[in-house]
Design a protein around this motif. Structure first.
Motif, PDB file in Angstrom:
ATOM      1  N   GLY A   1      31.309  45.265  59.513  1.00  0.00           N
ATOM      2  CA  GLY A   1      30.306  44.461  58.815  1.00  0.00           C
ATOM      3  C   GLY A   1      29.796  45.187  57.578  1.00  0.00           C
ATOM      4  N   ALA A   2      29.706  46.509  57.668  1.00  0.00           N
ATOM      5  CA  ALA A   2      29.215  47.293  56.530  1.00  0.00           C
ATOM      6  C   ALA A   2      30.207  47.243  55.366  1.00  0.00           C
ATOM      7  CB  ALA A   2      28.973  48.738  56.961  1.00  0.00           C
ATOM      8  N   GLU A   3      31.504  47.236  55.666  1.00  0.00           N
ATOM      9  CA  GLU A   3      32.510  47.186  54.588  1.00  0.00           C
ATOM     10  C   GLU A   3      32.447  45.852  53.836  1.00  0.00           C
ATOM     11  OE1 GLU A   3      35.669  50.028  56.974  1.00  0.00           O
ATOM     12  OE2 GLU A   3      36.223  47.942  56.599  1.00  0.00           O
ATOM     13  N   VAL A   4      32.285  44.770  54.585  1.00  0.00           N
ATOM     14  CA  VAL A   4      32.219  43.455  53.941  1.00  0.00           C
ATOM     15  C   VAL A   4      30.955  43.373  53.077  1.00  0.00           C
ATOM     16  CG1 VAL A   4      32.122  40.965  54.310  1.00  0.00           C
ATOM     17  CG2 VAL A   4      33.522  42.393  55.825  1.00  0.00           C
ATOM     18  N   ASP A   5      29.858  43.883  53.625  1.00  0.00           N
ATOM     19  CA  ASP A   5      28.602  43.897  52.866  1.00  0.00           C
ATOM     20  C   ASP A   5      28.766  44.698  51.579  1.00  0.00           C
ATOM     21  OD1 ASP A   5      25.520  43.468  52.910  1.00  0.00           O
ATOM     22  OD2 ASP A   5      25.760  45.613  52.506  1.00  0.00           O
ATOM     23  N   ARG A   6      29.416  45.845  51.698  1.00  0.00           N
ATOM     24  CA  ARG A   6      29.626  46.747  50.559  1.00  0.00           C
ATOM     25  C   ARG A   6      30.435  46.048  49.457  1.00  0.00           C
ATOM     26  NH1 ARG A   6      26.800  49.500  48.465  1.00  0.00           N
ATOM     27  NH2 ARG A   6      27.836  50.302  46.642  1.00  0.00           N
ATOM     28  N   ALA A   7      31.444  45.280  49.871  1.00  0.00           N
ATOM     29  CA  ALA A   7      32.321  44.618  48.894  1.00  0.00           C
ATOM     30  C   ALA A   7      31.505  43.685  47.998  1.00  0.00           C
ATOM     31  CB  ALA A   7      33.412  43.847  49.625  1.00  0.00           C
ATOM     32  N   ALA A   8      30.581  42.945  48.592  1.00  0.00           N
ATOM     33  CA  ALA A   8      29.756  42.033  47.799  1.00  0.00           C
ATOM     34  C   ALA A   8      28.722  42.804  46.979  1.00  0.00           C
ATOM     35  CB  ALA A   8      29.045  41.039  48.726  1.00  0.00           C
ATOM     36  N   ARG A   9      28.091  43.787  47.619  1.00  0.00           N
ATOM     37  CA  ARG A   9      26.967  44.492  46.985  1.00  0.00           C
ATOM     38  C   ARG A   9      27.417  45.272  45.751  1.00  0.00           C
ATOM     39  NH1 ARG A   9      22.304  44.265  49.264  1.00  0.00           N
ATOM     40  NH2 ARG A   9      23.246  43.594  51.223  1.00  0.00           N
ATOM     41  N   GLN A  10      28.639  45.807  45.841  1.00  0.00           N
ATOM     42  CA  GLN A  10      29.142  46.593  44.724  1.00  0.00           C
ATOM     43  C   GLN A  10      29.225  45.756  43.443  1.00  0.00           C
ATOM     44  OE1 GLN A  10      32.570  48.591  46.088  1.00  0.00           O
ATOM     45  NE2 GLN A  10      32.490  50.161  44.494  1.00  0.00           N
ATOM     46  N   VAL A  11      29.707  44.520  43.556  1.00  0.00           N
ATOM     47  CA  VAL A  11      29.846  43.650  42.381  1.00  0.00           C
ATOM     48  C   VAL A  11      28.470  43.393  41.774  1.00  0.00           C
ATOM     49  CG1 VAL A  11      30.498  41.329  41.617  1.00  0.00           C
ATOM     50  CG2 VAL A  11      31.911  42.540  43.315  1.00  0.00           C
ATOM     51  N   ILE A  12      27.499  43.133  42.634  1.00  0.00           N
ATOM     52  CA  ILE A  12      26.158  42.794  42.144  1.00  0.00           C
ATOM     53  C   ILE A  12      25.485  44.029  41.542  1.00  0.00           C
ATOM     54  CG2 ILE A  12      23.869  42.050  42.933  1.00  0.00           C
ATOM     55  CD1 ILE A  12      25.321  40.050  44.782  1.00  0.00           C
ATOM     56  N   GLU A  13      25.716  45.189  42.152  1.00  0.00           N
ATOM     57  CA  GLU A  13      25.145  46.430  41.598  1.00  0.00           C
ATOM     58  C   GLU A  13      25.759  46.744  40.239  1.00  0.00           C
ATOM     59  OE1 GLU A  13      25.784  49.403  44.601  1.00  0.00           O
ATOM     60  OE2 GLU A  13      24.092  48.674  45.819  1.00  0.00           O
ATOM     61  N   GLU A  14      27.089  46.598  40.133  1.00  0.00           N
ATOM     62  CA  GLU A  14      27.753  46.931  38.869  1.00  0.00           C
ATOM     63  C   GLU A  14      27.297  46.010  37.746  1.00  0.00           C
ATOM     64  OE1 GLU A  14      31.913  47.001  39.831  1.00  0.00           O
ATOM     65  OE2 GLU A  14      31.711  48.917  40.910  1.00  0.00           O
ATOM     66  N   ALA A  15      26.905  44.792  38.088  1.00  0.00           N
ATOM     67  CA  ALA A  15      26.413  43.862  37.062  1.00  0.00           C
ATOM     68  C   ALA A  15      24.939  44.110  36.736  1.00  0.00           C
ATOM     69  CB  ALA A  15      26.606  42.425  37.548  1.00  0.00           C
ATOM     70  N   GLY A  16      24.323  45.077  37.431  1.00  0.00           N
ATOM     71  CA  GLY A  16      22.937  45.449  37.117  1.00  0.00           C
ATOM     72  C   GLY A  16      21.880  44.692  37.908  1.00  0.00           C
ATOM     73  N   TYR A  17      22.296  43.989  38.957  1.00  0.00           N
ATOM     74  CA  TYR A  17      21.322  43.199  39.727  1.00  0.00           C
ATOM     75  C   TYR A  17      21.146  43.718  41.160  1.00  0.00           C
ATOM     76  CZ  TYR A  17      21.894  39.822  35.943  1.00  0.00           C
ATOM     77  OH  TYR A  17      21.927  39.220  34.720  1.00  0.00           O
TER      78      TYR A  17
END
Ligand code: ZN
Ligand code: ZN
Length: 372
Positions: free
Chosen positions: A276-292
């Protein structure tokens, strides 16, 4: 030849009880007392609002009162129906003594303190009360074909209901009216209930991840987030779409694009063995890289079944929760900007042998709705 519903139910019950009894034997629990509605229904099939299961190595009993005797006999073919006395705990205590039960398991996560006190007062000291946590919930994580069929149907009719409501949406309608229309459209298609209080929030209020629909009228240029689900056969669906009333601005498109990309990456990460943590990470990384990164403050998803929120979790906390075929989860990243608005996109997904099958079929293109 197709099994009848009752035969199917009895076979389902037998499989589930077998697994539960393995756990009871391993933990030295002679009898298990189960009153939480979803666990009770999962094991027995009984959908009534009051009753307990008493499960031992040899017995499977459903204890209920006069109102439910006939319903219980129909719905729970694998169980012996017991009409309990008004003082249910005293009745239970006598029964346990007669059977020589030494250790009684109760649901630590569901029994209220007052009920625990009544149970402790009624049951002799010689019988140990053992709080057990997550035993049935663990079994519920993996759905069988019958369960998946209900969830598919709940998702399908919820999708249809959403499309109907979006087609008729016009500026000026209130959030409350839209939520009511959506619930009505689901119920008219056969849902027995909404899976939760529907979330319909527009404009700046779409920045509230779990906002309640209010008397606010929708205006052109606003995001509207609709988070909706149906119940069919006791099983829930859970989906979210965010649309724009009228024309989308470049800012709408930018935020939406980031959330959609985050969601796509998380969906790609869904497969047996992923945590579950890996799937969460996959989404969160995109949002973090976009600055949000600081605008996405909730988990990426959760399991869905008899309850709209159940295991497994798709969150940073779920490092030991591995996906397995037959699990049903949501994938629902979002970005929420206070005072302006927010976007969440949520699909319902079944974990398969080699990935995930998305049950939500409504388009994820950014829809502009309510144009004359
Ligand atoms: Zn939802
Ligand atoms: Zn959800």
């Amino acid at each position: 030849m197709a099994l009848t519903v009752a035969q199917d139910r009895a076979a389902q019950t037998a499989r589930r009880l077998e697994r539960l009894r393995e756990r009871m034997a391993a933990e030295g629990v002679d009898a298990l007392w189960i009153g939480s509605p979803a666990n009770r229904r999962y094991l027995s099939g009984f959908s009534g609002s009051s009753g307990w299961l008493l499960i031992t190595a040899t017995d499977a009993q459903l204890w209920t009162d006069f109102r439910y005797l006939e319903q219980a006999a129909q719905e729970a073919p694998g169980f012996e129906i017991v009409r309990h006395e008004p003082q249910v705990h005293a009745h239970l205590a006598r029964h346990l003594q007669e059977r020589g039960v030494r250790r009684l398991g109760f649901e630590a996560d569901h029994v209220r303190y007052g009920e625990w006190q009544r149970l402790r007062a009624a049951v002799p000291e010689a019988i140990e009360l053992v709080g057990v946590s997550g035993w049935v919930e663990q079994l519920r994580r993996i759905k069988d074909e019958v369960e998946l069929a209900w969830i598919r149907e709940a998702a399908r009719l919820a999708d249809e209901a959403l499309l109907e409501v979006l087609a008729g949406l016009r500026p000026g309608v209130t959030e409350r009216q839209l939520a009511l229309d959506l619930e009505f459209a689901m119920r008219r298609r056969g849902a027995t209930a909404a899976a939760f209080d529907l979330i319909v929030v527009a404009g700046p209020r779409s920045a509230l991840p779990h906002g309640q629909p209010g008397p606010h009228a929708l205006e052109p240029g606003q995001f509207v987030t609709l988070d909706y689900g149906a119940v069919v056969g006791g099983y829930c669906s859970d989906c979210t779409r965010t649309v724009v009333v009228g024309r989308a601005t470049p800012r709408h498109r930018e935020i939406y694009r980031v959330v959609l990309e985050a969601q796509r990456r998380a969906l790609e990460a869904i497969r047996p063995g992923a945590t579950g943590a890996e799937v969460d990470r996959a989404a969160r990384q995109v949002i973090e890289e976009a600055g949000y990164g600081d605008r996405f403050g909730h988990a990426t998803g959760h399991g869905v079944g008899l309850e709209v929120h159940e295991g497994p979790r798709l969150s940073a906390l779920a490092e030991d929760e591995r996906l397995e075929p037959g699990m049903v989860v949501t994938v629902e990243p979002g970005i929420y900007i206070p005072g302006w608005g927010g976007v969440r996109i949520e699909d319902l997904v079944v974990v398969t042998e080699d990935g995930g099958e998305i049950l939500t079929r409504v388009s994820k293109e950014l829809l502009e709705v309510g144009l004359a």
